[in-house]
Scaffold this motif. Structure first.
Motif, PDB file in Angstrom:
ATOM      1  N   LEU A 290       0.828  -1.206   0.000  1.00 12.27           N
ATOM      2  CA  LEU A 290       0.000   0.000   0.000  1.00 12.27           C
ATOM      3  C   LEU A 290       0.861   1.253   0.000  1.00 12.27           C
ATOM      4  O   LEU A 290       0.545   2.242  -0.678  1.00 12.27           O
ATOM      5  CB  LEU A 290      -0.936  -0.005   1.210  1.00 12.27           C
ATOM      6  CG  LEU A 290      -2.066  -1.028   1.203  1.00 12.27           C
ATOM      7  CD1 LEU A 290      -2.821  -0.984   2.527  1.00 12.27           C
ATOM      8  CD2 LEU A 290      -3.019  -0.764   0.040  1.00 12.27           C
ATOM      9  N   LEU A 291       1.955   1.221   0.770  1.00 14.07           N
ATOM     10  CA  LEU A 291       2.884   2.356   0.792  1.00 14.07           C
ATOM     11  C   LEU A 291       3.488   2.570  -0.589  1.00 14.07           C
ATOM     12  O   LEU A 291       3.593   3.713  -1.060  1.00 14.07           O
ATOM     13  CB  LEU A 291       3.989   2.103   1.819  1.00 14.07           C
ATOM     14  CG  LEU A 291       5.150   3.112   1.842  1.00 14.07           C
ATOM     15  CD1 LEU A 291       4.630   4.517   2.123  1.00 14.07           C
ATOM     16  CD2 LEU A 291       6.194   2.715   2.876  1.00 14.07           C
TER      17      LEU A 291
ATOM     18  N   ILE B 200       3.680  15.817   3.649  1.00 16.66           N
ATOM     19  CA  ILE B 200       4.525  14.646   3.382  1.00 16.66           C
ATOM     20  C   ILE B 200       4.911  13.972   4.697  1.00 16.66           C
ATOM     21  O   ILE B 200       4.838  12.749   4.838  1.00 16.66           O
ATOM     22  CB  ILE B 200       5.779  15.056   2.595  1.00 16.66           C
ATOM     23  CG1 ILE B 200       5.403  15.623   1.227  1.00 16.66           C
ATOM     24  CG2 ILE B 200       6.724  13.866   2.425  1.00 16.66           C
ATOM     25  CD1 ILE B 200       6.560  16.251   0.486  1.00 16.66           C
ATOM     26  N   GLY B 201       5.323  14.786   5.667  1.00 13.93           N
ATOM     27  CA  GLY B 201       5.733  14.230   6.958  1.00 13.93           C
ATOM     28  C   GLY B 201       4.613  13.513   7.678  1.00 13.93           C
ATOM     29  O   GLY B 201       4.799  12.401   8.192  1.00 13.93           O
ATOM     30  N   TRP B 202       3.426  14.117   7.703  1.00 14.63           N
ATOM     31  CA  TRP B 202       2.313  13.495   8.414  1.00 14.63           C
ATOM     32  C   TRP B 202       1.843  12.213   7.731  1.00 14.63           C
ATOM     33  O   TRP B 202       1.499  11.234   8.404  1.00 14.63           O
ATOM     34  CB  TRP B 202       1.143  14.485   8.541  1.00 14.63           C
ATOM     35  CG  TRP B 202       1.341  15.484   9.629  1.00 14.63           C
ATOM     36  CD1 TRP B 202       1.553  16.825   9.493  1.00 14.63           C
ATOM     37  CD2 TRP B 202       1.360  15.223  11.038  1.00 14.63           C
ATOM     38  NE1 TRP B 202       1.708  17.414  10.733  1.00 14.63           N
ATOM     39  CE2 TRP B 202       1.588  16.470  11.696  1.00 14.63           C
ATOM     40  CE3 TRP B 202       1.212  14.078  11.806  1.00 14.63           C
ATOM     41  CZ2 TRP B 202       1.667  16.576  13.080  1.00 14.63           C
ATOM     42  CZ3 TRP B 202       1.295  14.183  13.196  1.00 14.63           C
ATOM     43  CH2 TRP B 202       1.517  15.422  13.813  1.00 14.63           C
TER      44      TRP B 202
ATOM     45  N   PHE C  55       1.720   6.210   7.602  1.00 16.54           N
ATOM     46  CA  PHE C  55       2.079   4.909   7.028  1.00 16.54           C
ATOM     47  C   PHE C  55       2.988   4.131   7.976  1.00 16.54           C
ATOM     48  O   PHE C  55       2.929   2.898   8.033  1.00 16.54           O
ATOM     49  CB  PHE C  55       2.760   5.100   5.673  1.00 16.54           C
ATOM     50  CG  PHE C  55       1.812   5.066   4.521  1.00 16.54           C
ATOM     51  CD1 PHE C  55       1.239   3.875   4.112  1.00 16.54           C
ATOM     52  CD2 PHE C  55       1.463   6.224   3.860  1.00 16.54           C
ATOM     53  CE1 PHE C  55       0.347   3.829   3.054  1.00 16.54           C
ATOM     54  CE2 PHE C  55       0.573   6.198   2.800  1.00 16.54           C
ATOM     55  CZ  PHE C  55       0.013   5.003   2.395  1.00 16.54           C
ATOM     56  N   GLY C  56       3.845   4.838   8.714  1.00 23.87           N
ATOM     57  CA  GLY C  56       4.672   4.154   9.699  1.00 23.87           C
ATOM     58  C   GLY C  56       3.831   3.498  10.775  1.00 23.87           C
ATOM     59  O   GLY C  56       4.075   2.341  11.165  1.00 23.87           O
ATOM     60  N   LEU C  57       2.812   4.222  11.260  1.00 22.31           N
ATOM     61  CA  LEU C  57       1.900   3.650  12.256  1.00 22.31           C
ATOM     62  C   LEU C  57       1.132   2.482  11.672  1.00 22.31           C
ATOM     63  O   LEU C  57       0.931   1.456  12.341  1.00 22.31           O
ATOM     64  CB  LEU C  57       0.943   4.731  12.754  1.00 22.31           C
ATOM     65  CG  LEU C  57      -0.125   4.284  13.759  1.00 22.31           C
ATOM     66  CD1 LEU C  57       0.519   3.730  15.029  1.00 22.31           C
ATOM     67  CD2 LEU C  57      -1.067   5.437  14.087  1.00 22.31           C
TER      68      LEU C  57
ATOM     69  N   LEU D  94       2.118   0.446   9.319  1.00 21.00           N
ATOM     70  CA  LEU D  94       3.004  -0.717   9.215  1.00 21.00           C
ATOM     71  C   LEU D  94       3.206  -1.370  10.574  1.00 21.00           C
ATOM     72  O   LEU D  94       3.189  -2.603  10.693  1.00 21.00           O
ATOM     73  CB  LEU D  94       4.346  -0.302   8.630  1.00 21.00           C
ATOM     74  CG  LEU D  94       5.363  -1.440   8.570  1.00 21.00           C
ATOM     75  CD1 LEU D  94       4.994  -2.429   7.480  1.00 21.00           C
ATOM     76  CD2 LEU D  94       6.771  -0.931   8.370  1.00 21.00           C
ATOM     77  N   VAL D  95       3.400  -0.563  11.613  1.00 21.40           N
ATOM     78  CA  VAL D  95       3.587  -1.110  12.962  1.00 21.40           C
ATOM     79  C   VAL D  95       2.373  -1.920  13.382  1.00 21.40           C
ATOM     80  O   VAL D  95       2.495  -3.056  13.869  1.00 21.40           O
ATOM     81  CB  VAL D  95       3.873   0.031  13.960  1.00 21.40           C
ATOM     82  CG1 VAL D  95       3.751  -0.462  15.399  1.00 21.40           C
ATOM     83  CG2 VAL D  95       5.264   0.614  13.724  1.00 21.40           C
ATOM     84  N   LEU D  96       1.184  -1.346  13.205  1.00 23.32           N
ATOM     85  CA  LEU D  96      -0.035  -2.053  13.604  1.00 23.32           C
ATOM     86  C   LEU D  96      -0.265  -3.292  12.744  1.00 23.32           C
ATOM     87  O   LEU D  96      -0.702  -4.330  13.250  1.00 23.32           O
ATOM     88  CB  LEU D  96      -1.230  -1.107  13.506  1.00 23.32           C
ATOM     89  CG  LEU D  96      -1.246   0.056  14.507  1.00 23.32           C
ATOM     90  CD1 LEU D  96      -2.425   0.968  14.243  1.00 23.32           C
ATOM     91  CD2 LEU D  96      -1.287  -0.453  15.936  1.00 23.32           C
ATOM     92  N   ALA D  97       0.022  -3.183  11.442  1.00 27.45           N
ATOM     93  CA  ALA D  97      -0.167  -4.339  10.562  1.00 27.45           C
ATOM     94  C   ALA D  97       0.778  -5.470  10.938  1.00 27.45           C
ATOM     95  O   ALA D  97       0.388  -6.644  10.942  1.00 27.45           O
ATOM     96  CB  ALA D  97       0.048  -3.920   9.109  1.00 27.45           C
ATOM     97  N   THR D  98       2.034  -5.129  11.263  1.00 30.43           N
ATOM     98  CA  THR D  98       2.994  -6.164  11.657  1.00 30.43           C
ATOM     99  C   THR D  98       2.570  -6.827  12.967  1.00 30.43           C
ATOM    100  O   THR D  98       2.586  -8.062  13.088  1.00 30.43           O
ATOM    101  CB  THR D  98       4.397  -5.551  11.802  1.00 30.43           C
ATOM    102  OG1 THR D  98       4.762  -4.891  10.583  1.00 30.43           O
ATOM    103  CG2 THR D  98       5.422  -6.616  12.125  1.00 30.43           C
ATOM    104  N   ALA D  99       2.190  -6.014  13.941  1.00 35.15           N
ATOM    105  CA  ALA D  99       1.742  -6.573  15.216  1.00 35.15           C
ATOM    106  C   ALA D  99       0.474  -7.403  15.034  1.00 35.15           C
ATOM    107  O   ALA D  99       0.319  -8.465  15.651  1.00 35.15           O
ATOM    108  CB  ALA D  99       1.494  -5.446  16.219  1.00 35.15           C
ATOM    109  N   LEU D 100      -0.443  -6.932  14.174  1.00 40.16           N
ATOM    110  CA  LEU D 100      -1.668  -7.690  13.917  1.00 40.16           C
ATOM    111  C   LEU D 100      -1.356  -9.037  13.277  1.00 40.16           C
ATOM    112  O   LEU D 100      -1.943 -10.062  13.641  1.00 40.16           O
ATOM    113  CB  LEU D 100      -2.592  -6.878  13.007  1.00 40.16           C
ATOM    114  CG  LEU D 100      -3.879  -7.579  12.559  1.00 40.16           C
ATOM    115  CD1 LEU D 100      -4.767  -7.898  13.760  1.00 40.16           C
ATOM    116  CD2 LEU D 100      -4.640  -6.719  11.550  1.00 40.16           C
TER     117      LEU D 100
END
Length: 365
Positions: A220-221, A239-241, A246-248, A250-256
């Motif tokens: 998706l990124l 861009i920063g936000w 997307f960083g958040l 990815l973190v949640l997707a990996t933990a899920l």
């Protein structure tokens, strides 16, 4: 607090903003995968180690010139406090760890040393020092996983997910920022970084080193970044936000992904937290709606409250991912938040009506 008219904020907080995401994401992933005092300690180590870099850099620059300003003394004290808190976090982890958490940190030391050297040469904003810094901070996640007694496969997977995201994000963000400044950089390195990260993630997923949800988030990124590179550039702030978002993700997707594979992560408490937060936000929605109908303007407290509704909607999505059923309450919460964001952009009385509609949707179920 001021020392000789030197604002504390100018010394205590770093001027760059991108480093916050690369620091907080591995801390959050470690806490989600292996909650406990060991990952809390690593969080303190990473956070205050990151914060110490700015005041200590100011001290180095002043002493290198042979000068001692009021700023120098303040920066030395602030940096010392940060280092003490980072050391406290390291000791907390050392006394509570159940595995070899130092291995990832030691492996990341050369990267951290290279980044610090580049910082002293005023080259920390270049691409390779930024990559080295991001990878060094990413080592906090596998360190937390190993400290919790989990296996090396999960530790390696947590690092790879963050490393792929960091690499793709840095190439993409640098290209977009240059475009925002009116420069026409070559875009193919960003395309290569985005899609190489996604394809490598899918390959390692097949080897059992990454959960499918992490690969999907990286895909998706890559898709979002590719489309954004074809459109006119946007502000650096946006861009920063979006990259932090997307960083958040990815973190949640990996933990899920690891949770669905049977790992007892912190996400197992998401359904209860979603229900508890939802009941509180029902009342706040009606109060906020009446307040906006009376005051006619949405101040900072209201905008902060909107962030809680966004969090509640995110928790609802995670809730749906656990049960794999189209439950009405999370869907209503997400629908209400989308309507709220649309109506907040409208003139009076629509923001107040938006909160009232959200409250009704949350109360419906």
């Amino acid at each position: 607090m001021r020392t000789a008219s030197i604002p504390l904020k100018s010394v205590a907080l770093p001027t760059e903003h991108g480093g916050w995401g690369f620091t907080l994401e591995p801390i959050l992933l470690g806490l989600l995968l292996s909650p406990g005092p060991h990952t809390l300690g690593l969080g303190l180590l990473g956070l205050f180690g990151f914060l110490a870099r700015h005041p200590l850099k100011l001290v180095y620059q002043d002493l290198r010139k042979g000068k001692r300003y009021p700023r120098t003394r303040l920066a030395l004290r602030v940096g010392g406090i940060y280092l003490a808190l980072a050391l406290l976090g390291l000791l907390l982890t050392a006394f509570t760890a159940q595995g070899p958490f130092l291995v990832p940190l030691l492996l990341a030391l050369p990267l951290g040393a290279y980044m610090l050297w580049a910082d002293t040469q005023n080259r920390s904003r270049e691409l390779f020092p930024e990559i080295a810094a991001a990878f060094a901070m990413a080592s906090l996640a596998p360190a937390g996983v190993l400290a919790g007694g989990l296996g090396p496969e999960i530790a390696l997977g947590s690092f790879l997910a963050l490393a792929f995201r960091d690499l793709a994000a840095l190439y993409y963000a640098r290209t977009q920022v240059l475009r925002t400044r009116g420069i026409s950089p070559k875009r193919y390195p960003a395309y290569i970084a985005l899609w190489s990260s996604a394809f490598l993630a899918f390959f390692l997923q097949g080897q059992g080193l990454l959960p499918p949800s992490a690969s999907l988030a990286l895909c998706l990124l890559a898709l979002y970044g590719s489309l954004a590179l074809l459109r006119p550039p946007v502000e650096a702030r946006i861009i920063g936000w979006t990259q932090m978002g997307f960083g958040l993700l990815l973190v949640l997707a990996t933990a899920l992904g690891y949770t669905l594979q049977g790992l007892p992560t912190l996400l197992l408490g998401v359904p209860a937290l979603h229900r508890l937060l939802g009941w509180a936000l029902v009342g706040f929605a009606f109060l906020s709606g009446l307040y906006l109908l009376w005051r006619r303007e949405a101040g900072r407290p209201i905008r902060i409250l909107v962030g809680l509704y966004d969090l509640n909607a995110l928790l609802g999505l995670l809730y749906l991912a656990f049960v794999w059923k189209p439950l009405p309450h999370p869907i209503l919460a997400i629908t209400g938040v989308v309507l709220l964001h649309l109506l907040l952009k409208k003139p009076y009385p629509w923001p107040g009506i938006g909160f009232l509609v959200l409250g009704l949707l949350l109360l419906w179920h």
